[in-house]
Design a protein around this motif. Structure first.
Motif, short mmCIF file in Angstrom:
data_model
loop_
_atom_site.label_atom_id
_atom_site.label_comp_id
_atom_site.label_asym_id
_atom_site.label_seq_id
_atom_site.Cartn_x
_atom_site.Cartn_y
_atom_site.Cartn_z
N VAL A 121 -27.63 24.87 -79.95
CA VAL A 121 -28.56 24.69 -78.84
C VAL A 121 -27.77 24.52 -77.54
N ASP A 122 -28.09 25.35 -76.58
CA ASP A 122 -27.46 25.29 -75.25
C ASP A 122 -28.45 24.66 -74.27
N LEU A 123 -28.10 23.49 -73.75
CA LEU A 123 -28.90 22.83 -72.73
C LEU A 123 -28.24 23.09 -71.37
N ASP A 124 -28.64 24.18 -70.74
CA ASP A 124 -28.15 24.49 -69.40
C ASP A 124 -29.07 23.75 -68.43
N VAL A 125 -28.54 22.75 -67.76
CA VAL A 125 -29.37 21.85 -66.97
C VAL A 125 -29.99 22.53 -65.76
N ASP A 126 -29.51 23.74 -65.42
CA ASP A 126 -30.16 24.44 -64.30
C ASP A 126 -31.54 24.97 -64.66
N VAL A 127 -32.00 24.76 -65.89
CA VAL A 127 -33.38 25.05 -66.26
C VAL A 127 -34.34 24.07 -65.59
N CYS A 128 -33.81 22.93 -65.12
CA CYS A 128 -34.64 21.90 -64.50
C CYS A 128 -34.92 22.21 -63.02
N ASP A 129 -35.95 21.58 -62.52
CA ASP A 129 -36.29 21.70 -61.10
C ASP A 129 -35.12 21.24 -60.23
N ARG A 130 -34.91 21.92 -59.15
CA ARG A 130 -33.74 21.62 -58.30
C ARG A 130 -33.78 20.19 -57.74
N SER A 131 -34.96 19.63 -57.59
CA SER A 131 -35.05 18.26 -57.06
C SER A 131 -34.44 17.24 -58.01
N ILE A 132 -34.39 17.56 -59.30
CA ILE A 132 -33.80 16.63 -60.26
C ILE A 132 -32.46 17.10 -60.78
N ALA A 133 -32.07 18.33 -60.42
CA ALA A 133 -30.77 18.84 -60.85
C ALA A 133 -30.02 19.47 -59.67
N PRO A 134 -29.83 18.70 -58.60
CA PRO A 134 -29.16 19.26 -57.42
C PRO A 134 -27.69 19.60 -57.66
N ALA A 135 -27.11 19.05 -58.71
CA ALA A 135 -25.70 19.33 -59.01
C ALA A 135 -25.52 20.60 -59.83
N CYS A 136 -26.61 21.29 -60.13
CA CYS A 136 -26.53 22.58 -60.81
C CYS A 136 -26.63 23.68 -59.76
N PRO A 137 -25.55 24.42 -59.51
CA PRO A 137 -25.57 25.39 -58.41
C PRO A 137 -26.70 26.41 -58.49
N ALA A 138 -27.15 26.76 -59.71
CA ALA A 138 -28.16 27.81 -59.85
C ALA A 138 -29.54 27.28 -60.21
N SER A 139 -29.77 25.96 -60.09
CA SER A 139 -31.11 25.44 -60.36
C SER A 139 -32.07 25.91 -59.27
N LEU A 140 -33.35 26.05 -59.64
CA LEU A 140 -34.36 26.57 -58.72
C LEU A 140 -35.48 25.56 -58.51
N PRO A 141 -36.11 25.56 -57.34
CA PRO A 141 -37.36 24.82 -57.20
C PRO A 141 -38.39 25.38 -58.18
N GLY A 142 -39.07 24.50 -58.89
CA GLY A 142 -40.07 24.96 -59.85
C GLY A 142 -39.61 24.99 -61.28
N GLY A 143 -38.41 24.48 -61.57
CA GLY A 143 -37.92 24.43 -62.93
C GLY A 143 -38.65 23.37 -63.75
N ILE A 144 -38.23 23.19 -65.00
CA ILE A 144 -38.89 22.22 -65.86
C ILE A 144 -38.50 20.80 -65.45
N SER A 145 -39.19 19.83 -66.02
CA SER A 145 -38.92 18.43 -65.67
C SER A 145 -37.77 17.86 -66.48
N ALA A 146 -37.23 16.76 -65.99
CA ALA A 146 -36.20 16.05 -66.74
C ALA A 146 -36.75 15.57 -68.07
N ASP A 147 -38.00 15.12 -68.07
CA ASP A 147 -38.61 14.64 -69.30
C ASP A 147 -38.72 15.75 -70.33
N GLU A 148 -39.06 16.96 -69.91
CA GLU A 148 -39.15 18.07 -70.86
C GLU A 148 -37.79 18.38 -71.47
N LEU A 149 -36.75 18.36 -70.65
CA LEU A 149 -35.42 18.65 -71.19
C LEU A 149 -34.97 17.53 -72.12
#
Length: 301
Positions: free
Chosen positions: A221-249
């Motif tokens: 299982v690969d947990l690439d944290v840029d799947v999360c919304d950019r507001s909660i994963a600002p340290a992921c260079p390729a995260s986008l606004p509108g990603g999944i929540s921290a709780d979902e991950l």
């Protein structure tokens, strides 16, 4: 507050303390793979394994939801792979993970960029036809060449069947038509971000585990944290606004750890140098470690 020492309470065990051991045959093994040199964008992801280990001190060992204390598990920190990039570095990764699955129920690999999904999986399983893959990622990672955008394609070329791959969280405007077509051509099961708005992550993960684990396959299982919304994963260079929540991950990490077919999980694409002062992305990475370990604990009930 920066620089302030954390309080000490003998009745409140800090989670970093349980990862300080080097017990052989521990339930869970932790390994840092600080890859960053082949990233498509400049990154300091090599700083992240250390940062996540330090952030574990912010959390306790007890899950209220599951009434599990991680002190009842055993852990082994295998340290970091030195210079894990490029061909020679991937050989070091292979050497570091050799035999790990015979000693531990679960390996948690701390990236580093997403290129480690290839090096760790290929190192763990010489015969990739016997492995299934689940990615939680905004991107397909099916690019040509060798980069953090190519690990899934490299695994397929090395023998992993596309029919055993599930990609969860694939985002709009983060992938090309050509690589989406490649995913279809390889029979990869894709769950887009839009579909996740209609289905709970628990249902999606249950289905993904059955697909990836079919025909007796073990699962990575690969947990690439840029799947999360950019507001909660600002340290992921390729995260986008509108990603999944921290709780979902976090739920996905727990459900992965709970399934005995899952033998390895990686946490990738966090650039510790880009995080906010409150360390929200790094702290999420540390919680993913704890959620996965909590899942393993449910196997032992």
């Amino acid at each position: 507050m920066a620089g302030r020492k954390l309080s000490q309470d003998p009745k409140w065990t800090r989670a970093n303390s349980i990862f300080s051991s080097t017990k052989p045959n521990a339930d869970v093994a932790l390994l840092g793979v600080p890859a960053h040199e082949v990233s498509l964008s400049s990154t300091s992801a090599d700083q992240t394994p250390t940062a996540i280990r330090e952030a574990l001190a912010r959390y306790s060992t007890f899950s209220s939801a599951h009434e599990i204390d991680l002190r009842n598990l055993t852990f082994s920190d295998l340290g970091d792979v030195d210079s894990p990039d490029h061909e020679v570095g991937e050989q070091r990764v292979a050497a570091a993970v050799a035999g790990v699955l015979s000693k531990h129920k679960l390996l948690i690999a701390l990236g580093g960029d997403n290129s480690i999904t290839y090096s760790v999986a290929a190192g763990l399983w010489p015969d990739l036809s016997k492995v299934g893959l689940i990615t939680l990622d905004a991107h397909h990672d099916l690019r040509d060449g060798i980069s953090n955008g190519s690990p899934v394609w490299r695994l397929i070329q090395a023998g992993l069947s596309g029919k055993g791959i599930v990609q969860i969280g694939i985002s709009d405007f983060a992938n090309s038509r050509e690589y989406a077509a490649r995913a279809r051509d390889e029979s990869i099961h894709v769950v887009t971000r839009d579909l996740l708005r209609k289905r709970p992550i628990s249902d999606v993960m249950t289905e993904a585990l059955e697909i990836a684990g079919a025909q007796g396959r073990e699962i990575y299982v690969d947990l690439d944290v840029d799947v999360c919304d950019r507001s909660i994963a600002p340290a992921c260079p390729a995260s986008l606004p509108g990603g999944i929540s921290a709780d979902e991950l976090r739920q996905a990490a727990f459900l992965a750890g709970r399934d005995a077919r899952v033998r390895a999980i990686d946490i990738t694409e966090i650039d510790a140098a880009l995080d906010t002062p409150d360390q929200r992305t790094i702290r999420l990475g540390a919680l993913l470690v704890l959620e996965a370990a909590c899942g393993v604990a449910t196997r032992l009930r």
